[in-house]
Design a protein around this motif. Structure first.
Motif, PDB file in Angstrom:
ATOM      1  N   ILE A 166       0.687 -18.963  42.543  1.00  0.00           N
ATOM      2  CA  ILE A 166      -0.770 -18.812  42.434  1.00  0.00           C
ATOM      3  C   ILE A 166      -1.226 -17.578  43.209  1.00  0.00           C
ATOM      4  O   ILE A 166      -2.006 -16.757  42.711  1.00  0.00           O
ATOM      5  CB  ILE A 166      -1.488 -20.080  42.941  1.00  0.00           C
ATOM      6  N   TYR A 167      -0.726 -17.439  44.425  1.00  0.00           N
ATOM      7  CA  TYR A 167      -1.135 -16.310  45.255  1.00  0.00           C
ATOM      8  C   TYR A 167      -0.613 -14.986  44.684  1.00  0.00           C
ATOM      9  O   TYR A 167      -1.328 -13.977  44.683  1.00  0.00           O
ATOM     10  CB  TYR A 167      -0.669 -16.516  46.692  1.00  0.00           C
ATOM     11  N   ALA A 168       0.605 -14.979  44.169  1.00  0.00           N
ATOM     12  CA  ALA A 168       1.173 -13.756  43.598  1.00  0.00           C
ATOM     13  C   ALA A 168       0.307 -13.259  42.446  1.00  0.00           C
ATOM     14  O   ALA A 168       0.058 -12.051  42.325  1.00  0.00           O
ATOM     15  CB  ALA A 168       2.604 -14.001  43.123  1.00  0.00           C
ATOM     16  N   HIS A 169      -0.160 -14.163  41.628  1.00  0.00           N
ATOM     17  CA  HIS A 169      -1.028 -13.749  40.519  1.00  0.00           C
ATOM     18  C   HIS A 169      -2.322 -13.121  41.063  1.00  0.00           C
ATOM     19  O   HIS A 169      -2.777 -12.091  40.563  1.00  0.00           O
ATOM     20  CB  HIS A 169      -1.347 -14.942  39.615  1.00  0.00           C
ATOM     21  N   ALA A 170      -2.890 -13.743  42.090  1.00  0.00           N
ATOM     22  CA  ALA A 170      -4.122 -13.205  42.689  1.00  0.00           C
ATOM     23  C   ALA A 170      -3.885 -11.820  43.288  1.00  0.00           C
ATOM     24  O   ALA A 170      -4.731 -10.925  43.146  1.00  0.00           O
ATOM     25  CB  ALA A 170      -4.653 -14.165  43.745  1.00  0.00           C
ATOM     26  N   VAL A 171      -2.760 -11.637  43.940  1.00  0.00           N
ATOM     27  CA  VAL A 171      -2.453 -10.339  44.552  1.00  0.00           C
ATOM     28  C   VAL A 171      -2.246  -9.273  43.482  1.00  0.00           C
ATOM     29  O   VAL A 171      -2.768  -8.160  43.582  1.00  0.00           O
ATOM     30  CB  VAL A 171      -1.199 -10.441  45.460  1.00  0.00           C
ATOM     31  N   MET A 172      -1.506  -9.602  42.432  1.00  0.00           N
ATOM     32  CA  MET A 172      -1.150  -8.605  41.420  1.00  0.00           C
ATOM     33  C   MET A 172      -2.287  -8.283  40.441  1.00  0.00           C
ATOM     34  O   MET A 172      -2.332  -7.203  39.883  1.00  0.00           O
ATOM     35  CB  MET A 172       0.073  -9.074  40.635  1.00  0.00           C
TER      36      MET A 172
END
Length: 178
Positions: free
Chosen positions: A24-30
């Motif tokens: 979830i966080y990786a998607h938000a960062v990218m």
């Protein structure tokens, strides 16, 4: 596609949640500007962050539906100097398939209650990108007030980003000593 989740459980995060939280966080960062990180942290780093927050008495929650973690939120230290120890900063991230289903709102309200229960007196929202209107409105609806805008303090996706600062008292706030 927006998911309207089946009955949702809100609970403290565990290390078993780290793969989903990391994704979830990786998607938000990218793909977004809610976080000013530019490279998504690996699972080991996300596990370290979870353990550190929980060990220091800070709440870290997940929203789960049918065994799938759809969102997470935590209240971490606002700053590290001791005088700030009663102030926390909130973070909320929702899986792209679960956006606009009310999970961020539900997690924020639970985070407010849990932070107050733990003796924290102020919550700060540092909203990455001053154009994050849904996040600003979510916090306003939860009783936060605008306390400042920092212009052009971050650079991501080849553009300058500002941060919106919002604040909400917890419990007695700053009206008396802890």
């Amino acid at each position: 596609m927006t998911l309207t989740p089946a009955p949702t459980t809100f609970r403290p995060a565990t290390l078993a949640d780290i793969p989903a939280v990391t994704a979830i966080y990786a998607h938000a960062v990218m793909h977004g500007t809610a976080s000013f990180e530019v490279d998504p942290p690996a699972e080991a780093e996300m596990a370290r962050r979870l353990s550190t927050l929980q060990a220091s008495g800070h709440p870290y929650l997940v929203a789960e539906s049918e065994g799938t973690v759809l969102a997470f939120a935590y209240a971490g230290p606002y700053r590290l100097r001791p005088a700030y120890r009663f102030t926390v900063e909130d973070s909320i991230y929702v899986a792209p398939t679960a956006m606009r289903a009310g999970l961020g709102r539900a997690l924020l309200f639970r985070l407010l209650v849990e932070s107050e229960r733990r003796g924290f007196r102020q919550m700060i929202a540092v909203i990455g990108d001053a154009e994050q209107i849904p996040s600003i409105e979510l916090h306003r609806d939860a009783g936060f007030r605008l306390v400042g805008i920092l212009e052009g303090v971050g650079r991501k996706f080849d553009r300058w980003l500002g941060s919106v600062m919002m604040q909400r008292a917890l419990g007695d706030g700053a009206t008396n000593p802890p």
